[in-house]
Enzyme design. Structure first.
Site, mmCIF file in Angstrom:
data_model
loop_
_atom_site.group_PDB
_atom_site.id
_atom_site.type_symbol
_atom_site.label_atom_id
_atom_site.label_comp_id
_atom_site.label_asym_id
_atom_site.label_seq_id
_atom_site.Cartn_x
_atom_site.Cartn_y
_atom_site.Cartn_z
ATOM 1 N N TRP A 325 0.835 -1.203 0.000
ATOM 2 C CA TRP A 325 0.000 0.000 0.000
ATOM 3 C C TRP A 325 0.868 1.250 0.000
ATOM 4 O O TRP A 325 0.504 2.264 -0.591
ATOM 5 C CB TRP A 325 -0.907 -0.009 1.232
ATOM 6 C CG TRP A 325 -1.748 1.225 1.395
ATOM 7 C CD1 TRP A 325 -3.015 1.421 0.915
ATOM 8 C CD2 TRP A 325 -1.397 2.432 2.085
ATOM 9 N NE1 TRP A 325 -3.470 2.668 1.258
ATOM 10 C CE2 TRP A 325 -2.498 3.320 1.976
ATOM 11 C CE3 TRP A 325 -0.271 2.860 2.778
ATOM 12 C CZ2 TRP A 325 -2.504 4.590 2.548
ATOM 13 C CZ3 TRP A 325 -0.257 4.129 3.340
ATOM 14 C CH2 TRP A 325 -1.357 4.970 3.226
ATOM 15 N N HIS A 326 2.033 1.176 0.643
ATOM 16 C CA HIS A 326 2.879 2.358 0.780
ATOM 17 C C HIS A 326 3.573 2.762 -0.515
ATOM 18 O O HIS A 326 3.957 3.922 -0.658
ATOM 19 C CB HIS A 326 3.943 2.134 1.866
ATOM 20 C CG HIS A 326 3.399 2.267 3.257
ATOM 21 N ND1 HIS A 326 2.750 1.242 3.904
ATOM 22 C CD2 HIS A 326 3.386 3.317 4.120
ATOM 23 C CE1 HIS A 326 2.379 1.654 5.106
ATOM 24 N NE2 HIS A 326 2.743 2.898 5.262
ATOM 25 N N GLY A 327 3.742 1.859 -1.434
ATOM 26 C CA GLY A 327 4.395 2.267 -2.670
ATOM 27 C C GLY A 327 4.694 1.116 -3.604
ATOM 28 O O GLY A 327 4.735 -0.050 -3.195
#
Length: 482
Positions: A325-327
């Site tokens: 989700w973060h990248g």
């Protein structure tokens, strides 16, 4: 529009004044104004992205009302699937398309074949990960019949695009935020004062802590192959405090700004670096995201029910998805796996919730020593994980850790601009002492009965913010890229 910009310094007072004067007596007009101000705030980056957030708003508003009038199980599932597929489809395209294409090409190359697939020059819409999850939670709650869908499109639009938390959270639930948007809000002087205090603390964490550490962290990570172990340790520790000051600072400003408009958002950070194990860390760090994954992914997968194998599988899925989700980079996936592995021992032995009580380091000397060692151990593990989070590639992260643990040369680090490093150490020590030994409420950073002490702290904070404000530093928030 950045919180820490001149534009916002003009925007906020104007919006605040109009909100409580021209639109005070009419809730509908007040919400329309909030939507207009939020679209202006968001469109300040790129007005073209407004179409995306408006489409998501209309989609989930419509599906929510269809779900209200539909009792057939198959059709309810179909409606939910439409919301999930379209929302996550947009997120996947804008955020992960090039990642999947490049990974696909690399896999073919590894197998000895070549394939020509072009990547696209895609601009990531700011905040898409946050408002996508926010609208999805609404649809899922309506599907589960845990929430009555709203028929007020303006109120729902304000819920989706509420500008204080639109870009980087907290990721609000409709059960908390939508009723506050739908009901009349009254001017509350104490709430506004509390909001201003929290905003001041947030700006301090962002401008004085995070932004002052940013040039040092960038220099060390960008030149890690030339630095010694002690310098790389400094870089890793400084990044741990940079990302905390940056993200929790944003959350404090967002929560404080919301208070100015009579809205209370959920807490997103509760002194995470004071955690005694990884389980406690994730109950204190980015709370709105960790609870979202718990409620909408972990529990539907079976949670802690079933066999131990399924339980462990669920833990890994949660942490890997959280990392992704973060990248769109393998470094974030490895970061998620690291936290899964760190969490696993306490999960297997059923003591992941061993530490649910608040910490009081002054109870006894023995308790102080034991808790301090636990906190230090957790911080070390978390900081090692941050190396992967900050690095551009997995190979760079491993090289960084290799030199950090095995290059024992004694060279002293020099600030890239020539400033005294001792000043940064003193700032961090003072911040830690205030944050973890004096302050005891994440919603009220200046909870002191002595008025002189409070006034003194206000002056120090304002002076420090002015002193450390640097136009030469990239002032954007780290989590804007997610």
């Amino acid at each position: 529009m950045l919180f820490n910009s001149i534009d916002f310094a003009i925007f906020l007072p104007v919006v605040f004044f109009l909100y409580w004067t021209l639109f005070k007596k009419n809730l509908k007009a007040q919400n329309i104004f909030i939507v207009f101000a939020s679209y202006l705030f968001y469109g300040w980056w790129d007005w073209r992205f407004l179409a995306l957030i408006i489409f998501s708003t209309l989609l989930d508003f419509t599906i929510g009302n269809f779900l209200k009038n539909e009792n057939r199980v198959l059709r309810r599932k179909l409606l939910l699937s439409v919301s999930v597929i379209i929302n996550l489809g947009f997120l996947a395209f804008f955020k992960y398309y090039n990642f999947f294409v490049e990974s696909f090409v690399d896999a073919y190359t590894f197998l000895g074949s070549t394939i020509n697939v072009s990547s696209l020059n895609i601009i990531l819409p700011v905040g898409i990960s946050f408002y996508t999850f926010q609208t999805l939670s609404y649809t899922i709650d309506v599907y589960r019949k845990e929430l009555e869908p709203t028929k007020d499109l303006i109120a729902f639009s304000a819920f989706v695009c509420f500008f204080p938390q639109l870009v980087a959270g907290p990721i609000e639930r409709a059960t908390n935020l939508l009723p506050q948007i739908s009901n009349k809000r009254s001017f509350n002087q104490n709430q506004i004062i509390d909001g201003l205090k929290l905003m001041l603390w947030g700006f301090f964490k962002k401008l004085v802590i995070a932004d002052s550490l940013s040039p040092i962290v960038n220099d060390i990570f960008n030149n890690s192959s030339t630095y010694s172990s002690t310098t790389l340790i400094i870089g890793a520790v400084f990044f741990a405090f940079q990302i905390y000051g940056d993200f929790s600072g944003y959350s404090d400003i967002a929560i404080g700004t919301s208070k100015l408009f009579g809205v209370e958002l959920m807490s997103n950070f509760k002194f995470p670096y004071f955690s005694r194990n990884i389980g406690e860390f994730w109950r204190r760090w980015h709370i709105s995201l960790s609870t979202w994954f718990r409620d909408y992914l972990y529990i539907p997968l079976g949670g802690s029910r079933g066999t131990k194998f399924k339980n462990i599988r669920n833990v890994f899925i949660i942490f890997i998805v959280s990392g992704f989700w973060h990248g769109a980079n393998w470094t974030f996936i490895v970061w998620g796996i690291i936290h899964a592995l760190l969490f696993l021992p306490s999960f297997i032995f059923n003591n992941n919730r061993k530490f649910t009580n608040e910490i009081n380091l002054l109870n006894s000397f023995k308790e102080f020593i034991i808790n301090s060692l636990r906190i230090f151990q957790t911080f070390v593990f978390v900081t090692i994980g941050w190396v992967f989070f900050r690095s551009e590639s997995i190979s760079q992260a491993f090289l960084y850790l290799k030199r950090m643990f095995f290059d024992f040369s004694s060279s002293l680090y020099v600030h890239p601009s020539g400033y005294r490093m001792v000043d940064y150490y003193l700032i961090l020590i003072s911040f830690i002492v205030f944050e973890y030994f004096i302050r005891n409420n994440e919603r009220n950073p200046f909870y002191f009965k002595n008025k002189f002490l409070r006034f003194f702290l206000y002056v120090v904070m304002v002076f420090a913010i002015i002193l450390f404000y640097d136009d030469g530093v990239d002032r954007s928030f780290i989590y804007f890229q997610f």
